[in-house]
Design an enzyme around this catalytic site. Structure first.
Site, short mmCIF file in Angstrom:
data_model
loop_
_atom_site.label_atom_id
_atom_site.label_comp_id
_atom_site.label_asym_id
_atom_site.label_seq_id
_atom_site.Cartn_x
_atom_site.Cartn_y
_atom_site.Cartn_z
N LYS A 17 0.74 -1.06 -0.15
CA LYS A 17 0.10 0.03 0.10
C LYS A 17 0.75 1.20 0.09
O LYS A 17 0.89 2.04 -0.69
CB LYS A 17 -0.82 0.03 1.13
CG LYS A 17 -1.84 -1.33 1.33
CD LYS A 17 -2.88 -1.22 2.36
CE LYS A 17 -2.07 -1.23 3.82
NZ LYS A 17 -1.44 -2.53 4.16
N ARG A 92 -10.01 0.31 8.39
CA ARG A 92 -9.86 -1.35 8.69
C ARG A 92 -10.82 -1.84 9.47
O ARG A 92 -10.65 -3.00 9.88
CB ARG A 92 -8.58 -1.13 9.41
CG ARG A 92 -7.20 -1.12 9.01
CD ARG A 92 -6.12 -0.99 10.02
NE ARG A 92 -5.08 -1.66 9.98
CZ ARG A 92 -3.98 -1.47 9.38
NH1 ARG A 92 -3.70 -0.14 8.71
NH2 ARG A 92 -2.88 -2.08 9.34
N ARG A 131 11.86 -5.96 4.96
CA ARG A 131 11.48 -4.40 4.96
C ARG A 131 12.42 -3.65 5.94
O ARG A 131 12.60 -4.10 7.06
CB ARG A 131 10.01 -3.99 5.29
CG ARG A 131 9.76 -2.54 5.21
CD ARG A 131 8.45 -2.15 5.16
NE ARG A 131 7.68 -2.69 6.23
CZ ARG A 131 6.07 -2.47 6.46
NH1 ARG A 131 5.67 -1.95 5.49
NH2 ARG A 131 5.63 -2.93 7.57
N ARG A 164 11.03 -2.16 11.52
CA ARG A 164 9.87 -1.66 12.43
C ARG A 164 9.60 -2.65 13.49
O ARG A 164 9.82 -4.03 13.18
CB ARG A 164 8.63 -1.58 11.53
CG ARG A 164 8.08 -0.26 11.20
CD ARG A 164 7.13 -0.25 10.06
NE ARG A 164 5.75 -1.04 10.34
CZ ARG A 164 4.80 -0.83 9.68
NH1 ARG A 164 4.66 -0.13 8.56
NH2 ARG A 164 3.81 -1.38 10.14
N ARG A 175 -0.60 -9.78 12.83
CA ARG A 175 -1.33 -8.70 11.86
C ARG A 175 -2.09 -9.24 11.00
O ARG A 175 -3.16 -8.79 10.61
CB ARG A 175 -0.12 -7.87 11.51
CG ARG A 175 0.31 -6.72 12.39
CD ARG A 175 1.86 -6.36 11.95
NE ARG A 175 1.81 -5.69 10.83
CZ ARG A 175 2.78 -5.30 10.04
NH1 ARG A 175 4.13 -5.56 10.47
NH2 ARG A 175 2.49 -4.38 9.07
P1 AP5 Z 1 4.84 -1.42 1.87
O1 AP5 Z 1 4.33 -0.80 0.65
O2 AP5 Z 1 5.59 -0.96 3.21
O3 AP5 Z 1 3.70 -2.35 2.45
P2 AP5 Z 1 2.21 -1.92 3.23
O4 AP5 Z 1 0.87 -2.57 2.51
O5 AP5 Z 1 2.18 -0.48 3.43
O6 AP5 Z 1 2.40 -2.38 4.65
P3 AP5 Z 1 2.36 -2.03 6.06
O7 AP5 Z 1 2.90 -3.09 6.94
O8 AP5 Z 1 2.90 -0.50 6.26
O9 AP5 Z 1 0.69 -2.21 6.15
P4 AP5 Z 1 0.04 -2.37 7.50
O10 AP5 Z 1 -1.41 -2.12 7.11
O11 AP5 Z 1 0.27 -3.52 8.22
O12 AP5 Z 1 0.62 -1.39 8.50
P5 AP5 Z 1 0.31 0.16 9.04
O13 AP5 Z 1 1.47 0.95 9.05
O14 AP5 Z 1 -0.91 0.73 8.26
O15 AP5 Z 1 5.73 -2.99 1.35
C1 AP5 Z 1 6.35 -3.72 2.27
C2 AP5 Z 1 7.64 -4.30 1.94
O16 AP5 Z 1 7.60 -4.91 0.60
C3 AP5 Z 1 8.53 -3.02 1.47
O17 AP5 Z 1 9.83 -3.58 2.04
C4 AP5 Z 1 8.58 -2.90 0.01
O18 AP5 Z 1 9.59 -2.49 -0.44
C5 AP5 Z 1 8.23 -4.38 -0.50
N1 AP5 Z 1 7.25 -4.35 -1.49
C6 AP5 Z 1 5.95 -3.87 -1.71
N2 AP5 Z 1 5.45 -4.25 -2.86
C7 AP5 Z 1 6.27 -4.94 -3.40
C8 AP5 Z 1 6.08 -5.68 -4.71
N3 AP5 Z 1 5.07 -5.38 -5.51
N4 AP5 Z 1 7.05 -6.60 -5.00
C9 AP5 Z 1 8.05 -6.84 -3.84
N5 AP5 Z 1 8.19 -6.16 -2.93
C10 AP5 Z 1 7.37 -5.13 -2.48
O19 AP5 Z 1 -0.24 -0.01 10.56
C11 AP5 Z 1 0.64 -0.45 11.46
C12 AP5 Z 1 -0.03 -0.59 12.92
O20 AP5 Z 1 -0.84 0.53 13.14
C13 AP5 Z 1 -1.53 -1.55 12.74
O21 AP5 Z 1 -0.99 -3.21 13.18
C14 AP5 Z 1 -2.37 -1.04 13.82
O22 AP5 Z 1 -2.01 -1.38 15.17
C15 AP5 Z 1 -2.14 0.35 13.76
N6 AP5 Z 1 -3.09 1.13 12.79
C16 AP5 Z 1 -2.88 1.64 11.56
N7 AP5 Z 1 -3.90 2.18 10.85
C17 AP5 Z 1 -5.03 1.96 11.78
C18 AP5 Z 1 -6.47 1.87 11.90
N8 AP5 Z 1 -7.10 2.52 10.74
N9 AP5 Z 1 -7.33 1.40 12.56
C19 AP5 Z 1 -6.73 0.85 13.83
N10 AP5 Z 1 -5.26 0.74 13.87
C20 AP5 Z 1 -4.38 1.04 13.13
#
Ligand code: AP5
Length: 220
Positions: A17, A92, A131, A164, A175
């Site tokens: 994402k 979410r 990552r 992270r 997760r």
């Molecule tokens: P990346 O682009 O970083 O993936 P992402 O989908 O953004 O993953 P996140 O881990 O950030 O998502 P998440 O939803 O778990 O975390 P968030 O920060 O929102 O890519 C991942 C890796 O793969 C990178 O190394 C990249 O280079 C590589 N990559 C990407 N695409 C690729 C491809 N096509 N091919 C190969 N490699 C690739 O949330 C974190 C925490 O915050 C949650 O667990 C929760 O506790 C809290 N939180 C956040 N939002 C909420 C909410 N709305 N409600 C409640 N709690 C929340």
């Protein structure tokens, strides 16, 4: 000049994402509202929000709706009237989706598209284990697919690169379980409204981006 609208980039942890959001922000007049980034900044600055959120994030659980929803509403108010929103990591839960659709309508920025990055769990576990992120500017790397030129140093700003706290294999599996239990159902909400564009999140990021950009349209 942009226009008032909302785009959601959706998918399990590690689906890419943030990676695809970076490309969309380059090509379209959209403001990024990434709840994970907002929460991580609050944790880094040790604010009251950060202290409240940290225990949930470290365990891979969702921060409660009553904490995150007002933060998103507040953030939406700061976006200039001629720009659209790009939501990443939000909504979410169905309660978050309800809030978002109401708020977006109220500010005249209807949700136009939900880009769904469908990605298998085993791909995710491998991606997140490798990552790395820049502590200073937030640039995202991957030791396998996108390593920094110098070990541990950000190409963009020279900042320190770190892993992270929630990217350990055990927390990633939590997760994913939380995603299946609490977030996957939000897809039903989106599909009922006919907004979903399905994308293969398992492809290399540059290969899937043209279809994503085409679905977002001209952006003008
Ligand atoms: P990346 O682009 O970083 O993936 P992402 O989908 O953004 O993953 P996140 O881990 O950030 O998502 P998440 O939803 O778990 O975390 P968030 O920060 O929102 O890519 C991942 C890796 O793969 C990178 O190394 C990249 O280079 C590589 N990559 C990407 N695409 C690729 C491809 N096509 N091919 C190969 N490699 C690739 O949330 C974190 C925490 O915050 C949650 O667990 C929760 O506790 C809290 N939180 C956040 N939002 C909420 C909410 N709305 N409600 C409640 N709690 C929340």
């Amino acid at each position: 000049m942009g226009r008032r609208r909302a785009i959601i980039i959706f998918g399990p942890p590690g689906a890419g994402k943030g990676t695809q959001a970076e490309r969309l922000l380059r090509d379209f007049a959209l403001e990024h509202i990434a709840t994970g980034d907002i929460l991580r900044e609050a944790v880094a600055n040790d604010t009251p929000l950060g202290r409240q959120a940290k225990q949930y994030m470290d365990a891979g659980r969702l921060v409660p709706d009553e904490v995150i929803i007002p933060i998103v509403e507040e953030r939406m108010r700061t976006v200039p009237g001629d720009r659209g929103f790009l939501f990443d990591g939000f909504p979410r839960t169905v309660a978050q989706a309800d809030m978002l659709f109401d708020a977006a309508r109220r500010v005249g920025a209807p949700v136009e598209k939900v880009i769904y990055l469908r990605t298998p769990a085993e791909v995710i576990v491998t991606r997140l284990a490798s990552r790395r992120i820049c502590r200073r500017c937030g640039a995202v790397y991957n030791l396998v697919t996108k390593p920094p030129k110098t070990d541990g140093v950000c190409d963009a700003c020279g900042g320190e690169i770190y892993q992270r706290a929630d990217d350990t294999e055990e927390t990633v599996r939590n997760r994913l379980a939380v995603y299946e239990a609490q977030t996957a159902d939000v897809m039903g909400f989106f599909r009922a409204r006919g907004l979903v564009v399905d994308i293969d999140g398992g492809l290399p990021a540059d290969e899937s981006y043209p279809a994503i950009a085409a679905s977002v349209g001209t952006g003008s």
